[in-house]
Structures are given as structure tokens and as C-alpha cells.
Design an enzyme around this catalytic site. Structure first.
Site, PDB file in Angstrom:
ATOM      1  N   ARG A 142       0.827  -1.201   0.000  1.00 22.53           N
ATOM      2  CA  ARG A 142       0.000   0.000   0.000  1.00 22.53           C
ATOM      3  C   ARG A 142       0.867   1.260   0.000  1.00 22.53           C
ATOM      4  O   ARG A 142       0.442   2.309  -0.461  1.00 22.53           O
ATOM      5  CB  ARG A 142      -0.996   0.022   1.164  1.00 22.53           C
ATOM      6  CG  ARG A 142      -2.080   1.063   0.933  1.00 22.53           C
ATOM      7  CD  ARG A 142      -3.238   0.996   1.915  1.00 22.53           C
ATOM      8  NE  ARG A 142      -2.749   1.174   3.259  1.00 22.53           N
ATOM      9  CZ  ARG A 142      -2.945   0.320   4.248  1.00 22.53           C
ATOM     10  NH1 ARG A 142      -3.640  -0.784   4.042  1.00 22.53           N
ATOM     11  NH2 ARG A 142      -2.447   0.545   5.442  1.00 22.53           N
TER      12      ARG A 142
ATOM     13  N   TYR B 279     -10.129  23.697 -11.891  1.00 16.10           N
ATOM     14  CA  TYR B 279     -10.757  22.427 -12.231  1.00 16.10           C
ATOM     15  C   TYR B 279     -12.033  22.295 -11.394  1.00 16.10           C
ATOM     16  O   TYR B 279     -11.972  22.307 -10.167  1.00 16.10           O
ATOM     17  CB  TYR B 279      -9.796  21.266 -11.981  1.00 16.10           C
ATOM     18  CG  TYR B 279     -10.502  19.947 -12.139  1.00 16.10           C
ATOM     19  CD1 TYR B 279     -11.123  19.631 -13.347  1.00 16.10           C
ATOM     20  CD2 TYR B 279     -10.603  19.048 -11.092  1.00 16.10           C
ATOM     21  CE1 TYR B 279     -11.821  18.443 -13.492  1.00 16.10           C
ATOM     22  CE2 TYR B 279     -11.293  17.854 -11.238  1.00 16.10           C
ATOM     23  CZ  TYR B 279     -11.905  17.566 -12.437  1.00 16.10           C
ATOM     24  OH  TYR B 279     -12.603  16.400 -12.580  1.00 16.10           O
TER      25      TYR B 279
ATOM     26  N   ASP C  75      -1.626  23.628  -8.845  1.00 18.23           N
ATOM     27  CA  ASP C  75      -2.062  22.591  -9.792  1.00 18.23           C
ATOM     28  C   ASP C  75      -1.427  22.964 -11.133  1.00 18.23           C
ATOM     29  O   ASP C  75      -1.837  23.913 -11.793  1.00 18.23           O
ATOM     30  CB  ASP C  75      -3.589  22.558  -9.885  1.00 18.23           C
ATOM     31  CG  ASP C  75      -4.086  21.482 -10.854  1.00 18.23           C
ATOM     32  OD1 ASP C  75      -3.290  21.028 -11.703  1.00 18.23           O
ATOM     33  OD2 ASP C  75      -5.277  21.118 -10.779  1.00 18.23           O
TER      34      ASP C  75
ATOM     35  N   LYS D  36      -3.455  13.402 -17.361  1.00 19.68           N
ATOM     36  CA  LYS D  36      -3.418  14.311 -18.528  1.00 19.68           C
ATOM     37  C   LYS D  36      -2.078  14.182 -19.247  1.00 19.68           C
ATOM     38  O   LYS D  36      -1.744  13.134 -19.733  1.00 19.68           O
ATOM     39  CB  LYS D  36      -3.710  15.735 -18.062  1.00 19.68           C
ATOM     40  CG  LYS D  36      -4.865  15.849 -17.066  1.00 19.68           C
ATOM     41  CD  LYS D  36      -6.189  15.342 -17.602  1.00 19.68           C
ATOM     42  CE  LYS D  36      -7.281  15.507 -16.539  1.00 19.68           C
ATOM     43  NZ  LYS D  36      -8.486  14.769 -16.825  1.00 19.68           N
TER      44      LYS D  36
HETATM   45  C1  PLP Z   1      -6.357  20.828 -13.966  1.00 20.12           C
HETATM   46  C2  PLP Z   1      -6.913  19.572 -13.383  1.00 20.12           C
HETATM   47  N1  PLP Z   1      -6.654  19.299 -12.102  1.00 20.12           N
HETATM   48  C3  PLP Z   1      -7.132  18.167 -11.532  1.00 20.12           C
HETATM   49  C4  PLP Z   1      -7.930  17.275 -12.222  1.00 20.12           C
HETATM   50  C5  PLP Z   1      -8.444  16.035 -11.553  1.00 20.12           C
HETATM   51  O1  PLP Z   1      -7.677  14.938 -11.970  1.00 20.12           O
HETATM   52  P1  PLP Z   1      -8.205  13.432 -12.088  1.00 20.12           P
HETATM   53  O2  PLP Z   1      -9.312  13.417 -13.103  1.00 20.12           O
HETATM   54  O3  PLP Z   1      -6.983  12.682 -12.494  1.00 20.12           O
HETATM   55  O4  PLP Z   1      -8.701  13.046 -10.743  1.00 20.12           O
HETATM   56  C6  PLP Z   1      -8.227  17.542 -13.553  1.00 20.12           C
HETATM   57  C7  PLP Z   1      -9.099  16.602 -14.318  1.00 20.12           C
HETATM   58  O5  PLP Z   1      -9.650  16.949 -15.341  1.00 20.12           O
HETATM   59  C8  PLP Z   1      -7.712  18.716 -14.153  1.00 20.12           C
HETATM   60  O6  PLP Z   1      -7.977  19.028 -15.437  1.00 20.12           O
END
Ligand code: PLP
Length: 380
Positions: free
Chosen positions: A52, A104, A177, A202
Site C-alpha cells: 500500500r 478544475y 495545480d 493528462k
Molecule cells: C487541472 C486539473 N486538475 C485536476 C484534475 C483532476 O484529476 P483526475 O481526473 O486525475 O482526478 C483535472 C481533471 O480533469 C484537471 O484538469
């Protein structure tokens, strides 16, 4: 003469040059073991006891991302959301958090629901204007400033160095982010950030076949130790096959990002002159409000994401997306295939996204094909 430090594309292509010590294989194996042998004297000399937290397949992807970000440690997670929410979950009830309105949507929703239910005091501000961050900070109470840059789906840009200074002066940490920028275009830690988060689903993986997340820390401290403990105890880990695929994807990250940036810049310029496009949102365009800051803190391109606002409003935008033949009508971003989506439909009621906006994730196809397809879809 000392060896020059390998550049990001060298580090990525060779996954830091790792070779299996036993077999001399240049590609790491996938470790599916969930448990590891305890030595007869009751110690775990291998440093691993249970998968884990200790799966060796994680190590390679984490080491490469850590090197690309210039971090002091990296952890992968089961998704971008698992990575992001881990950071908020180690805060205490009553802690104040500043986050952007434009971000997001899934994380904005989590903060406004689960985050607040857990006792976090969340202020959402337009983080492209530093005055808003400064005004929202409550020295002593604010524990975290969260930014996303460029931010979904208007690609609003926040000045990372300035935001870090504001956060630090108030006794808070800055988390970024950096999913859209990738470590190739922006290195938030070098600009003063304390934490970097990626939806590795992504660009890092890049092939729309893995859901994954990652955090990178600027330093090994108590905050990071708590994040490590929560991943271990909460168990939001990446599966070994996904970790292996992620590393494979990251080997071509520089090529993919370079191509996506180049094509996105071309599309932005062409679409800005299109008769059916009311506006193009792309930080590489001089008229984008974040252009000057982006030009300072992004190197090698302005990313592969852009949005267009379609003349004729929501129905015209949805109809445009309906007519594409090469672009794929799908959510997500950062894959080799180009995606188009009516963003407000994805985010649902209450979204701040303009109803006429189409979000474009530019892949690595031939730029002329992508442009011609958009042209016919817009022009019909
Ligand atoms: C900029 C951004 N941050 C975070 C996320 C969340 O990631 P995940 O879908 O891998 O959980 C996304 C998903 O689209 C995103 O575009």
C-alpha cells in the site's frame, strides 16, 4: 570536466537511465507483489513490507517527476483528485484556504462540499489578480493558498512567484495545480511554491489510458510527512500497472508537449481571425489577460489548451462540437488525440463557464487536419 546535468528530455526519454540490476533490462518490471519478506531477525531490510505504500513500481515514475519538477519528494496517487484532496485533508477544521474561482471544477466542487463539511473555511477568489489573493489572506488562519495556472477553462494565469510571497508572508503554503503547464513549461518550486500537484491522467501519461495523480514537495517537512502518512493510511495509491504505464507515457512527455504547444499556438492565431469565433482564450495570445505573466513564468510554450467562444451562443457552440470529424467530442485533456467539449455542459448548473465556450485539448495530429476540421465545423 564534470558531466553536464541531463536536460528534461534526456531524463524523460531514458526514465533517468535506470537499468534493472538483476537482468540489465532497460525497462522496469511491474511489481504486482502486495507483500515483502520479513528477515529472520524480524527486520524489513528491503525497506518494504506491504504494497500500500511500498510498491517498487511507483518509484520510477515518482523519481522522474520529482527530477523534472526539481522537488524534494514525489508521491503518486490513484487520481489527480486523490492527490489534491489529500492536501486539504491534512488541514485541520477551522483552517482557512484561499483557492481560485476559475479552476478544475471537480476540486472547486469538493472544496465547496466536503471541504467545508470538514470545517475548512474556503474563500474562492479570482486568483489571476494578486490583489484578490492578498485581500483574502488571513495571516495566522490561512494555511494554504491553492492556485491552478493556466486554469481551466479560460486559462487564467496566476503569477506563482508573487502568490508564493503573499502566501508565505501570511504564514501559509502555496500549492500549484500545474497539470496544464507540465514540468516542462513551468517549474513552480523554483518560483517559490511549496507543493505541486498534477492530474497525471493528462499530459504526464498522455495517452488517455491511465487515471493518476501526483504531488511534489519543495522540502521534506512535517507537512509532507503527514501527506505520506495519509497516502499510506488512506490507501489512495496508484495500481502497479498504472504506475508502469505512467512512466512509459512520461518518456515522450517533452515531444508531446512541444508539439501540442506549437499546434495550439497556430490554432489560436488562426481561430482568432475566424468569422464564427467571438473570442479565443489562450495565454500565448498577446491579448490574453495573463499573457505577460505567462511569458515570464512559462518556458518553451503556452500549453496545449485553448478555448473558443463561438458566435451565436450556446446552441452554436454545441452544434459546432457536433460537426467535428477528427477532433473527439470528449472530456479530459493532455492526450495524444485532440478533444473538444462544451465545457458548461460538463460542469453543470452554477458553473461560471460562459455558455458559448468550447474547450480544446490539442493533441499531436497534423495541425492542418485539426484546423481544417474546426474550420468546417465552425463554418457550416
Ligand atoms: C487541472 C486539473 N486538475 C485536476 C484534475 C483532476 O484529476 P483526475 O481526473 O486525475 O482526478 C483535472 C481533471 O480533469 C484537471 O484538469
Amino acid at each position: 570536466m564534470t558531466d553536464p546535468k541531463p536536460k528534461p528530455s534526456t531524463l524523460a526519454a531514458q526514465a533517468m537511465g535506470w537499468v534493472d540490476p538483476t537482468t540489465k533490462a532497460v525497462i522496469p518490471p511491474i511489481h504486482t507483489a502486495t507483500t515483502f519478506i520479513r528477515d529472520p531477525d524480524n527486520q524489513y531490510r528491503s525497506g518494504r513490507s506491504y504494497a500500500r505504500a511500498d510498491n517498487p513500481t511507483f518509484d520510477h515514475a515518482e523519481a522522474l517527476l520529482n527530477a523534472l519538477e526539481g522537488g524534494a519528494g514525489c508521491l503518486t496517487f490513484a487520481s489527480g483528485m486523490a492527490a489534491a484532496t489529500t492536501v486539504f485533508q491534512i488541514l485541520a477544521p477551522g483552517d482557512h484556504v484561499v483557492a481560485p474561482t476559475v479552476m478544475y471544477w471537480g476540486l472547486r466542487k469538493w472544496l465547496s462540499t466536503f471541504g467545508r463539511e470538514r470545517g475548512l473555511v474556503v474563500d474562492l477568489v479570482d486568483a489571476s489578480d494578486l490583489d484578490n489573493i492578498a485581500a483574502a489572506l488571513r495571516p495566522g488562519a490561512t494555511k494554504l493558498v491553492w492556485i491552478e495556472t493556466p486554469a481551466n477553462p479560460t486559462w487564467a494565469v496566476t503569477d506563482i512567484a508573487a502568490a508564493a510571497k503573499l502566501a508565505h508572508d501570511a504564514g501559509a503554503r502555496l500549492a500549484v495545480d500545474s497539470t496544464v503547464a507540465t514540468p516542462l513549461l513551468t517549474r513552480p518550486i523554483a518560483l517559490g511554491a511549496d507543493l505541486v500537484m498534477h492530474s497525471a491522467t493528462k499530459y504526464l501519461n498522455g495517452h488517455s489510458d491511465v487515471v493518476a495523480g501526483a504531488l511534489v514537495t519543495a522540502r521534506q517537512d512535517d507537512f509532507w510527512a503527514r501527506i505520506e502518512t495519509l497516502r499510506h493510511d488512506g490507501g489512495a495509491i496508484l495500481g502497479p500497472f498504472e504506475a508502469w504505464l505512467l512512466l512509459r507515457g512520461m518518456r515522450t512527455l517533452p515531444l508531446r508537449v512541444e508539439r501540442a504547444c506549437r499546434t495550439a499556438a497556430l490554432l489560436a492565431e488562426r481561430l482568432a481571425a475566424h468569422r464564427s469565433v467571438a473570442a479565443v482564450l489562450y495565454p500565448g495570445l498577446p491579448d490574453h489577460p495573463g499573457h505577460a505573466v505567462a511569458a515570464r513564468q512559462m518556458q518553451g510554450g503556452f500549453g496545449g489548451m485553448l478555448s473558443i467562444r463561438v458566435d451565436g451562443g450556446e446552441q452554436a457552440a454545441i452544434a459546432t462540437a457536433a460537426r467535428v470529424r477528427i477532433w473527439k467530442r470528449a472530456t479530459s485533456l493532455g492526450g495524444v488525440e485532440s478533444l473538444i467539449e462544451h465545457r458548461a455542459s460538463v460542469e453543470g448548473p452554477g458553473t461560471p463557464v460562459p455558455r458559448d465556450l468550447l474547450r480544446l485539448s490539442v493533441g499531436i495530429e497534423d495541425p492542418d487536419d485539426l484546423l481544417a476540421d474546426l474550420d468546417q465545423a465552425l463554418g457550416a
